[in-house]
Write a protein that holds these residues in place. Structure first.
Motif, PDB file in Angstrom:
ATOM      1  N   THR A  89      -0.363  -8.047   8.179  1.00  0.00           N
ATOM      2  CA  THR A  89      -1.510  -8.533   8.259  1.00  0.00           C
ATOM      3  C   THR A  89      -2.181  -9.231   7.912  1.00  0.00           C
ATOM      4  OG1 THR A  89      -2.896  -6.778   7.400  1.00  0.00           O
ATOM      5  CG2 THR A  89      -2.464  -5.762   9.565  1.00  0.00           C
ATOM      6  N   THR A  91      -4.738  -9.293   5.279  1.00  0.00           N
ATOM      7  CA  THR A  91      -4.721  -8.585   4.203  1.00  0.00           C
ATOM      8  C   THR A  91      -3.988  -7.577   3.997  1.00  0.00           C
ATOM      9  OG1 THR A  91      -5.585  -7.453   5.529  1.00  0.00           O
ATOM     10  CG2 THR A  91      -7.434  -8.733   4.441  1.00  0.00           C
ATOM     11  N   ALA A  92      -3.076  -7.796   4.084  1.00  0.00           N
ATOM     12  CA  ALA A  92      -2.130  -6.467   3.547  1.00  0.00           C
ATOM     13  C   ALA A  92      -0.757  -6.936   4.555  1.00  0.00           C
ATOM     14  CB  ALA A  92      -1.988  -5.327   3.783  1.00  0.00           C
ATOM     15  N   VAL A  93       0.759  -4.966   3.457  1.00  0.00           N
ATOM     16  CA  VAL A  93       1.888  -4.941   4.246  1.00  0.00           C
ATOM     17  C   VAL A  93       1.885  -4.048   3.158  1.00  0.00           C
ATOM     18  CG1 VAL A  93       4.250  -6.031   3.922  1.00  0.00           C
ATOM     19  CG2 VAL A  93       2.766  -8.232   3.051  1.00  0.00           C
ATOM     20  N   TYR A  94       2.415  -3.225   4.710  1.00  0.00           N
ATOM     21  CA  TYR A  94       2.338  -1.984   4.804  1.00  0.00           C
ATOM     22  C   TYR A  94       4.335  -1.874   5.517  1.00  0.00           C
ATOM     23  CZ  TYR A  94       0.853   2.463   6.704  1.00  0.00           C
ATOM     24  OH  TYR A  94       1.556   4.266   6.791  1.00  0.00           O
ATOM     25  N   ARG A 104       6.369   5.221   2.541  1.00  0.00           N
ATOM     26  CA  ARG A 104       5.092   3.698   3.100  1.00  0.00           C
ATOM     27  C   ARG A 104       4.669   3.580   2.042  1.00  0.00           C
ATOM     28  NH1 ARG A 104       2.204   8.347   7.147  1.00  0.00           N
ATOM     29  NH2 ARG A 104       2.897   7.367   8.957  1.00  0.00           N
ATOM     30  N   ARG A 105       4.682   2.416   1.866  1.00  0.00           N
ATOM     31  CA  ARG A 105       4.158   1.495   0.850  1.00  0.00           C
ATOM     32  C   ARG A 105       3.042   0.438   1.243  1.00  0.00           C
ATOM     33  NH1 ARG A 105       8.819  -0.136  -3.308  1.00  0.00           N
ATOM     34  NH2 ARG A 105       9.155   2.119  -4.069  1.00  0.00           N
ATOM     35  N   ILE A 106       2.075  -0.093   0.743  1.00  0.00           N
ATOM     36  CA  ILE A 106       1.050  -0.449   1.227  1.00  0.00           C
ATOM     37  C   ILE A 106       0.542  -1.427   0.112  1.00  0.00           C
ATOM     38  CG2 ILE A 106      -1.285  -0.636   2.004  1.00  0.00           C
ATOM     39  CD1 ILE A 106      -1.557   2.154   2.860  1.00  0.00           C
ATOM     40  N   ALA A 107       0.700  -3.763  -0.045  1.00  0.00           N
ATOM     41  CA  ALA A 107      -0.136  -3.888  -0.768  1.00  0.00           C
ATOM     42  C   ALA A 107      -0.261  -5.032  -0.146  1.00  0.00           C
ATOM     43  CB  ALA A 107       1.856  -4.493  -1.965  1.00  0.00           C
ATOM     44  N   PRO A 108      -1.669  -4.650  -1.257  1.00  0.00           N
ATOM     45  CA  PRO A 108      -2.770  -6.100  -0.130  1.00  0.00           C
ATOM     46  C   PRO A 108      -1.614  -7.535  -0.733  1.00  0.00           C
ATOM     47  CG  PRO A 108      -3.478  -5.123  -2.353  1.00  0.00           C
ATOM     48  CD  PRO A 108      -2.401  -4.458  -2.214  1.00  0.00           C
ATOM     49  N   ARG A 111      -1.876  -9.685  -3.634  1.00  0.00           N
ATOM     50  CA  ARG A 111      -1.023  -9.269  -4.954  1.00  0.00           C
ATOM     51  C   ARG A 111       0.743  -9.948  -4.803  1.00  0.00           C
ATOM     52  NH1 ARG A 111      -3.677  -6.967  -9.010  1.00  0.00           N
ATOM     53  NH2 ARG A 111      -6.144  -6.258  -8.380  1.00  0.00           N
ATOM     54  N   THR A 135       5.704  -7.223  -6.092  1.00  0.00           N
ATOM     55  CA  THR A 135       4.762  -7.929  -6.729  1.00  0.00           C
ATOM     56  C   THR A 135       4.125  -7.491  -8.312  1.00  0.00           C
ATOM     57  OG1 THR A 135       4.272  -5.067  -6.757  1.00  0.00           O
ATOM     58  CG2 THR A 135       3.457  -6.110  -4.593  1.00  0.00           C
ATOM     59  N   ALA A 136       4.087  -7.625  -8.678  1.00  0.00           N
ATOM     60  CA  ALA A 136       3.786  -7.928 -10.217  1.00  0.00           C
ATOM     61  C   ALA A 136       4.222  -6.371 -10.847  1.00  0.00           C
ATOM     62  CB  ALA A 136       2.297  -7.966 -11.084  1.00  0.00           C
ATOM     63  N   SER A 137       4.682  -5.307 -10.178  1.00  0.00           N
ATOM     64  CA  SER A 137       4.909  -3.824 -10.696  1.00  0.00           C
ATOM     65  C   SER A 137       6.366  -3.870 -10.234  1.00  0.00           C
ATOM     66  CB  SER A 137       3.604  -2.679 -10.165  1.00  0.00           C
ATOM     67  OG  SER A 137       4.411  -1.422 -10.275  1.00  0.00           O
ATOM     68  N   GLY A 140       6.755  -2.247  -7.249  1.00  0.00           N
ATOM     69  CA  GLY A 140       6.271  -1.551  -5.899  1.00  0.00           C
ATOM     70  C   GLY A 140       6.097  -3.072  -5.215  1.00  0.00           C
TER      71      GLY A 140
ATOM     72  N   TRP B 435      -0.533   1.227  -2.978  1.00  0.00           N
ATOM     73  CA  TRP B 435      -0.027   1.812  -2.898  1.00  0.00           C
ATOM     74  C   TRP B 435       1.299   2.785  -1.973  1.00  0.00           C
ATOM     75  CZ3 TRP B 435      -2.881   5.607  -6.548  1.00  0.00           C
ATOM     76  CH2 TRP B 435      -3.321   5.308  -6.329  1.00  0.00           C
ATOM     77  N   ASN B 436       2.371   3.372  -2.810  1.00  0.00           N
ATOM     78  CA  ASN B 436       3.158   4.134  -2.354  1.00  0.00           C
ATOM     79  C   ASN B 436       3.156   5.338  -2.109  1.00  0.00           C
ATOM     80  OD1 ASN B 436       4.393   1.597  -2.896  1.00  0.00           O
ATOM     81  ND2 ASN B 436       5.394   2.379  -4.402  1.00  0.00           N
ATOM     82  N   LEU B 437       3.550   5.788  -0.904  1.00  0.00           N
ATOM     83  CA  LEU B 437       3.563   7.382  -0.230  1.00  0.00           C
ATOM     84  C   LEU B 437       4.766   7.994  -0.067  1.00  0.00           C
ATOM     85  CD1 LEU B 437       0.646   5.403   0.980  1.00  0.00           C
ATOM     86  CD2 LEU B 437       0.223   8.362   1.300  1.00  0.00           C
ATOM     87  N   THR B 454       0.986   1.366  -7.836  1.00  0.00           N
ATOM     88  CA  THR B 454       1.688   0.562  -8.752  1.00  0.00           C
ATOM     89  C   THR B 454       0.958  -0.468  -9.423  1.00  0.00           C
ATOM     90  OG1 THR B 454       1.939  -1.037  -7.043  1.00  0.00           O
ATOM     91  CG2 THR B 454       3.422   0.662  -7.226  1.00  0.00           C
ATOM     92  N   THR B 455       1.424  -0.621 -10.591  1.00  0.00           N
ATOM     93  CA  THR B 455       0.265  -1.644 -11.419  1.00  0.00           C
ATOM     94  C   THR B 455       1.638  -2.294 -12.590  1.00  0.00           C
ATOM     95  OG1 THR B 455      -0.926  -1.499 -13.267  1.00  0.00           O
ATOM     96  CG2 THR B 455       0.171   0.039 -13.298  1.00  0.00           C
ATOM     97  N   GLN B 460       4.430   0.497 -15.407  1.00  0.00           N
ATOM     98  CA  GLN B 460       4.963   0.204 -13.835  1.00  0.00           C
ATOM     99  C   GLN B 460       4.226   0.469 -12.805  1.00  0.00           C
ATOM    100  OE1 GLN B 460       6.130  -3.333 -13.869  1.00  0.00           O
ATOM    101  NE2 GLN B 460       5.624  -2.717 -16.044  1.00  0.00           N
ATOM    102  N   VAL B 483      -8.163  -3.005   2.265  1.00  0.00           N
ATOM    103  CA  VAL B 483      -6.134  -3.074   2.952  1.00  0.00           C
ATOM    104  C   VAL B 483      -5.914  -1.603   3.423  1.00  0.00           C
ATOM    105  CG1 VAL B 483      -3.947  -2.969   1.904  1.00  0.00           C
ATOM    106  CG2 VAL B 483      -5.531  -4.287   0.541  1.00  0.00           C
TER     107      VAL B 483
END
Lengths: 171, 489
Positions: A89, A91-94, A104-108, A111, A135-137, A140, B435-437, B454-455, B460, B483
């Protein structure tokens, strides 16, 4: 994209699945690669058992092996195809991946650091590609496997444009 | 500095490190080459030739040290720190000043004797080897301190208030010798002792060892007494080594707040000063291994953006100490007391049941397998031992179930889990990257999911184990509303 006003403010919120499926050809690719993997593993196990003569090969062992391969080829790729979904979308990737363990992973969008496009030799045979968003993680990264090659290219361009539009170093 | 070599095309000059390193390098090289040197010496004695060979053995390290000094230079120019080294294989390491996350000053005893220190710049890249580390080894201590201040202020992420009080503030924390009582409860003492015993065993083995004939071996007391004495001796040894280790590492430990950064200082022989850019501290972790927890203690470390788990040594905020101290320091570092005090929301009966089935169930299967194996081997009644395994797992399961919990408190995500190595993470919501679920079929069946924030720092990610799915989604939504909301059903 569902707007907030449309969401029923129930006390038990749930995540919906991402909107897009991967290419149906991915299912065939997973079936064929699982078949190769399964047959090779069973063959190696059988050969090892025959060479070292550790156990007597019985009919029920062979049956279990064949059954495992049948499930691995017949059920797992279909299951995975039903689970694998993605959505991008403003604002985000899902993404949603896995089969037994679903992730399930959501990243803005703000980021996102890199967008990778990869075609493995097998994927190339089926005209498919994998897009990985990092992402930076280290924990992630979002991966969408089994995308149609052209669709994947479009997606990479889209993501790169959107991620570029955001300021900051994304940490 | 001595002999600055001006660059024609650049005004900022390359400079060498402190010439006193000419004394440090040979000593270090000689310790590194100690084994071959001893071999050369012994060979020289044996062959009777003597002097020239031994001389070569000493000259070689000295020459290496001189070479290292002459070929290493650094400069700070154009907003970058650059370090040039190597004789045949030239390396130029270069990093933008605004990527500096941490600055470490480490001084070994010989450095301290000469008034020198090693300045290490942490940039958050995953360094692949020793060659990739930005070390300025060494600089005069005063100069290194000044450079550290410059480096940290140059990073634009740090906005130093010009009106801020620059006088040194009293330390937030200094070492209390009463904390030494926690040292024997950490695992590090046992590890070091095991290493020492192993090394001693090697030496004994190499020198022929002590021949013991069990038939004539008689200490004049019954076997059980010998075993008990042995256990007591090992406990005393481990405790002594742990306390010594704690003292050597954490001597004069202090945590101070400087302008825009946290300064940590510690060490008896080798002193170490770490400065953490304040804006890069994403949160803190309270680690409570079982031994420490039973004694009412724990450890506090910072989650630093850009510092991976490999550089964990740089982020210890409080060495093993009483709980009240950890909570107080956590409050000071986070800038708010509530996250560390926040009561946690439990994860419900399904999550607790899962802890029980996983701990006791696994131990039960293992125990049964062990019992069957013992029976097959003709062990008879020893098979009962296999049944003891699930009994041992019962308190662990109960503790794991009780530990589970999470909270969202004053802008921090708080998560706690584990028993033998219980940890409570406090992560700033602004540092949650995504976020990962994750849920297996078993978890989905009972409506649970593992929620992973995640960070970019520390390990991490922060995992909130087995949360009921609605709670997990609500938490994710509360932290990243713009988000997550669009994906709600």
């Amino acid at each position: 994209m569902a707007r907030f006003e449309d969401v029923d403010p129930t006390p038990t919120p749930t995540l919906r699945e991402p909107g897009q499926r991967v290419s149906p050809r991915a299912r065939l690719m997973w079936q064929i690669s699982n078949l190769v993997e399964g047959v090779v593993s069973v063959a190696i196990l059988g050969a090892a058992a025959a060479v070292w003569d550790a156990v007597d090969l019985t009919w029920w062992m062979a049956t279990i092996g064949l059954l495992a391969v049948a499930v691995y080829v017949g059920v797992v790729p279909q299951w995975r195809y039903l689970v694998h979904r993605w959505e991008v979308t403003e604002t985000a990737v899902y993404t949603q991946t896995g089969w037994w363990a679903r992730e399930r992973r959501i990243a803005p969008m703000s980021r996102i650091q890199t967008v990778d496009y990869a075609e493995s030799p097998v994927a190339r045979l089926f005209g498919l590609a994998t897009v990985t968003v990092t992402t930076a993680s280290a924990a992630g990264a979002l991966q969408i496997a089994g995308l149609d090659r052209l669709r994947a290219r479009e997606l990479v361009d889209e993501l790169t444009l959107r991620a570029d539009a955001v300021e900051g170093d994304a940490t | 500095m001595s002999e600055p070599a001006p660059q024609i095309d650049d005004l900022t000059e390359w400079q060498r490190l402190d010439p006193r390193m000419l004394l440090v390098h040979p000593v270090k090289e000689i310790t590194r080459f100690l084994v071959p040197l001893v071999a050369v010496f012994v060979a020289g004695q044996a062959s009777g030739g003597g002097a020239p060979w031994e001389l070569l053995g000493v000259l070689f390290p000295v020459a290496l040290g001189l070479m290292r000094y002459l070929t290493t230079s650094f400069r700070i120019a154009g907003g970058r720190v650059e370090l040039r080294r190597g004789l045949l294989d030239r390396h130029v390491l270069s990093t933008p000043l605004d990527r500096v996350r941490t600055v470490d000053l480490t001084a070994s005893p010989i450095h301290r004797l000469l008034g020198l220190t090693t300045l290490r710049i942490g940039t958050g890249t995953i360094a692949t080897g020793e060659d990739d580390e930005l070390d300025l080894d060494g600089l005069p201590t005063e100069r290194a301190r000044a450079l550290r201040a410059d480096l940290l202020h140059a990073a634009p992420a740090t906005e130093v208030d010009p009106d801020a009080d620059l006088t040194p503030q009293p330390p937030v924390l200094t070492l209390d010798l009463a904390w030494l009582r926690y040292a024997p409860l950490t695992s590090s003492g046992a590890v070091v002792t095991a290493g020492l015993l192993g090394a001693a065993g090697q030496v004994f083995g190499a020198t022929g060892g002590i021949e013991v004939d069990s038939r004539t071996w008689d200490l004049g007391m019954p076997g059980w007494t010998v075993v008990a004495l042995g256990v007591v001796a090992i406990v005393v040894l481990v405790s002594a080594v742990s306390v010594l280790g704690y003292l050597v590492t954490n001597w004069e430990f202090s945590l101070t707040r400087g302008p825009g950064a946290w300064h940590l200082r510690r060490g008896l022989f080798t002193t170490r000063e770490t400065s953490l850019d304040e804006s890069r501290v994403a949160g803190v972790t309270v680690a409570e291994p079982l031994g420490l927890r039973l004694a009412g203690g724990g450890r506090l470390s910072a989650i630093v953006t850009g510092l991976g788990a490999g550089q964990a040594g740089s982020s210890v905020l409080v060495p093993p100490a009483p709980r009240e101290v950890l909570v107080r320091v956590a409050g000071v570092v986070l800038g708010t007391d509530s996250p560390a005090h926040a009561p946690l929301t439990g994860h419900g009966p399904a999550a607790r049941r899962r802890r029980w089935t996983r701990a006791v169930g696994t131990a039960g299967v293992l125990g049964a397998a062990l019992a069957v194996a013992v029976l097959l081997a003709g062990g008879g009644w020893w098979a009962v031992l296999g049944l003891g395994l699930p009994l041992l797992a019962v308190p662990v399961a109960a503790d794991r179930a009780r530990s589970l919990g999470h909270a969202l408190s004053d802008g921090y995500v708080v998560a706690r889990s584990g028993s033998l190595a219980r940890r409570r993470d406090h992560l700033d919501v602004d540092d949650v990257i995504g976020w990962n679920l994750r849920a297996t079929w078993f978890q989905r069946r009972v409506g649970l999911t593992s929620l992973v924030a995640t960070t970019a720092g520390g390990r991490q990610s922060v995992t909130i184990l087995d949360v009921p799915e609605p709670q997990a989604v609500a938490l994710a939504d509360a932290t990243l509303p713009h988000v997550v909301r669009q994906f709600l059903a």
